[in-house]
Write a protein that holds these residues in place. Structure first.
Motif, PDB file in Angstrom:
ATOM      1  N   TYR A 239     -19.197 -13.841 -34.735  1.00  0.00           N
ATOM      2  CA  TYR A 239     -18.599 -14.283 -33.470  1.00  0.00           C
ATOM      3  C   TYR A 239     -18.234 -13.091 -32.579  1.00  0.00           C
ATOM      4  N   LEU A 240     -17.858 -11.971 -33.205  1.00  0.00           N
ATOM      5  CA  LEU A 240     -17.589 -10.755 -32.431  1.00  0.00           C
ATOM      6  C   LEU A 240     -18.859 -10.279 -31.728  1.00  0.00           C
ATOM      7  N   THR A 242     -21.509 -11.907 -31.016  1.00  0.00           N
ATOM      8  CA  THR A 242     -22.006 -12.877 -30.025  1.00  0.00           C
ATOM      9  C   THR A 242     -20.956 -13.143 -28.945  1.00  0.00           C
ATOM     10  N   LYS A 243     -19.931 -12.290 -28.875  1.00  0.00           N
ATOM     11  CA  LYS A 243     -18.923 -12.275 -27.809  1.00  0.00           C
ATOM     12  C   LYS A 243     -18.081 -13.548 -27.750  1.00  0.00           C
ATOM     13  N   GLN A 244     -17.862 -14.166 -28.900  1.00  0.00           N
ATOM     14  CA  GLN A 244     -16.959 -15.325 -28.990  1.00  0.00           C
ATOM     15  C   GLN A 244     -15.646 -14.839 -29.607  1.00  0.00           C
ATOM     16  N   TYR A 245     -14.898 -14.076 -28.824  1.00  0.00           N
ATOM     17  CA  TYR A 245     -13.768 -13.320 -29.356  1.00  0.00           C
ATOM     18  C   TYR A 245     -12.615 -14.173 -29.882  1.00  0.00           C
ATOM     19  N   SER A 278     -12.508  -6.968 -31.843  1.00  0.00           N
ATOM     20  CA  SER A 278     -12.352  -8.238 -31.129  1.00  0.00           C
ATOM     21  C   SER A 278     -11.165  -8.173 -30.159  1.00  0.00           C
ATOM     22  N   GLU A 281     -12.070  -5.919 -27.199  1.00  0.00           N
ATOM     23  CA  GLU A 281     -12.925  -6.613 -26.230  1.00  0.00           C
ATOM     24  C   GLU A 281     -12.142  -7.663 -25.451  1.00  0.00           C
ATOM     25  N   SER A 282     -11.058  -8.171 -26.056  1.00  0.00           N
ATOM     26  CA  SER A 282     -10.201  -9.161 -25.386  1.00  0.00           C
ATOM     27  C   SER A 282      -9.108  -8.489 -24.557  1.00  0.00           C
TER      28      SER A 282
END
Length: 568
Positions: A239-240, A242-245, A278, A281-282
């Protein structure tokens, strides 16, 4: 009274522990050796170390007391080496090695070296781990033990993945995942989780997701909680990437808690690494730093490193630089330098390139400036500033000189690559006209050599060059002269006169000229480490090869390889 009550509770707890252990020992009497082994591995795989330790100790006492087949005593040493410190574990494996010499079993001695390889791997000594895996593979092939061949191949593949070669690791893992005839279900499960990890590293997200979902379903169904959380951690990494933080943070917080609670340090560190990324990125830097600081504390406790630590310390340095917290910035610079030094030794293949954000000259210079600033924070003077400026200028001069030298090496390397690309074959073998010219120039020396001997030696040298026999290791003028059925004095003189160089220079020039061409054209060879490449060209060690390469070409081997890779 409070202390007495605390002591009483401790005493009761200790008695209960002794009772439960004794009770477990008594209950174990009813099981066979095979059943004990199954129970041991069931406890071990679920990280129930105390229970597995009790079974291992009972097993070897039972085997020695009953004095049964030595294979049970041997297996007792195997069970007892798990979850021990490296020196103790190695003693058990040494005992296994001694007793296994009396066993007629095809699994030895390869099994000894597989265990040693795993122990050194877990102790972060990758050099010794690889040496033992390679030795295990050799013995497994001698005994034609297909399962051990597979295990040795897989361990080397895991090592490749760990040091930054996931593409190579994935190929081997996929092969054995599809061709698992000699492997156990446990082996296949281990392959699956590592293959999923390798797919994530090479951005094969669809393949990784499928393996992760299968693994989560299987491990949950079979109550394999350690492996379940490892798959869950990989899910968080998926998920990290694929940018699903939000999803990655939710999952990784759970696996982090599980691994920390059960003291599974390396898995905890990777969970926190992905969790920190994560959060970063958030845009939640504080939570990222919280996780990275915890990673540093575990690394200091265990001394186990991994390549991504460079990213951890780079982030912490930047964070505290932004906060203008000089003390912590300096602390993490020191940690970075220490870890970088370890990784340079352990991961030579990875560390040829300096860190992108903090090349060493810059980082060392920054460290010195901060130390000076902290020591003289309240008492800065123009003299101190002047000294710092001079020091900085001196470092800049050294850096510029180093950069200039590096550019010179690159330019030479590019010219060599261009030359190799333009020619299908490039040597310095003498033409017939050159030989005649040399005969005239060195006529006085030539007259001292019988014509038939000169002709014979030149003919042998021609074959020696054409058949690339110079690539063999251990060639010296004496043994080559013996092969040519002449003496070393004649051979040396012919080489001096007709090749215009000493015999060692002649041999090195042949090897390096061949290496220049081969390295450009053979991508697979370039992927090997320097010691393997050196052996390929007839050198006993990488240092001898590197020295000969620089002497012949005027550039370094590492520069030449980098420039080849940078070619379009």
């Amino acid at each position: 009274m409070k202390n007495m009550r605390y002591f009483f509770l401790l005493f009761i707890g200790y008695c209960n522990l002794l009772y439960s252990q004794n009770s477990l020992f008594e209950n174990l009497n009813k099981y066979s050796y095979e059943e004990l082994e199954n129970k041991f591995y069931s406890y071990k795989d679920n990280n129930e170390n105390e229970e597995s330790r009790i079974i291992a100790e009972f097993y070897i006492k039972k085997a020695k007391k009953e004095n049964k087949d030595k294979k049970y005593i041997a297996e007792g040493y195997v069970l007892n080496h798990y979850n021990k410190d490296l020196p103790v574990a190695l003693k058990y494996i040494d005992s296994l090695e001694i007793i296994s010499k009396n066993l007629q079993d095809e699994i030895y001695p390869a099994r000894i070296y597989l265990f040693k390889g795993m122990l050194y791997y877990n102790a972060d000594n990758l050099k010794l781990a690889l040496e033992n895996y390679v030795t295990a593979l050799k013995y497994a092939k001698e005994k034609k033990n297909t399962r051990q061949i597979a295990i040795a191949d897989l361990q080397i593949a895991y090592l490749n993945g760990y040091i930054g070669k996931p593409q190579e690791a994935a190929k081997v893992l996929k092969y054995y995942y599809d061709n698992s005839g000699s492997l156990t279900n446990e082996d296949i499960q281990h392959i699956q989780i590592n293959l999923a990890s390798s797919y994530l590293d090479i951005d094969e997200f669809g393949k990784a997701e499928k393996l992760i979902k299968n693994g989560l379903h299987y491990t949950l169904k079979n109550n394999e909680y350690v492996r379940y959380n490892r798959y869950l951690s990989l899910s968080g990494q998926y998920y990290l990437l694929t940018k699903q933080y939000p999803k990655s943070i939710e999952i990784l917080e759970k696996t982090k808690a599980y691994f920390l609670k059960n003291n599974i340090d390396l898995d905890a560190n990777y969970a926190m690494l992905y969790l920190g990324q994560s959060y970063a990125e958030s845009k939640n830097k504080d939570k990222a730093v919280e996780n990275y600081i915890k990673i540093d504390s575990i690394v200091q406790k265990t001394n186990n490193t991994f390549p991504e630590l460079r990213d951890v310390y780079s982030y912490l340095i930047d964070y505290y630089k932004e906060k203008k917290d000089k003390e912590k910035q300096l602390y993490y610079i020191d940690r970075f330098l220490k870890i970088n030094s370890i990784l340079d030794t352990q991961f030579r293949y990875i560390s040829r390139e300096l860190p992108k954000k903090y090349d060493m000259p810059k980082l060392l210079s920054e460290k010195e400036e901060i130390i000076k600033e902290l020591k003289n924070k309240k008492y800065l003077s123009y003299t101190t500033i002047g000294i710092l400026c001079l020091l900085l200028i001196f470092i800049m001069i050294l850096f510029v000189k180093a950069k200039r030298k590096e550019n010179e090496y690159k330019e030479i390397a590019r010219d060599l690559i261009k030359s190799v690309s333009e020619k299908s074959h490039s040597t310095e073998n003498k033409t017939e006209n050159e030989v005649i010219a040399n005969q005239e120039i060195f006529d006085s020396e030539k007259n001292k050599l019988p014509d038939e001997i000169v002709e014979h030696i030149l003919k042998e040298l021609k074959m020696f060059e054409e058949k690339e026999q110079y690539l063999k290791t251990g060639i010296v003028v004496d043994n080559l002269a013996k092969k040519f059925k002449t003496n070393s004095s004649y051979l040396s003189k012919v080489v001096n006169i007709y090749k215009e160089k000493s015999f060692p220079n002649y041999l090195n020039d042949l090897r390096i000229d061949y290496a220049l061409i081969r390295l450009v054209n053979d991508k697979k060879l370039r992927s090997y480490n320097f010691s393997v490449i050196a052996t390929e060209f007839g050198y006993n060690n990488e240092q001898a090869f590197a020295n000969a390469f620089k002497k012949r070409t005027g550039t370094t081997l590492s520069t030449y390889l980098k420039e080849i890779e940078s070619q379009p």
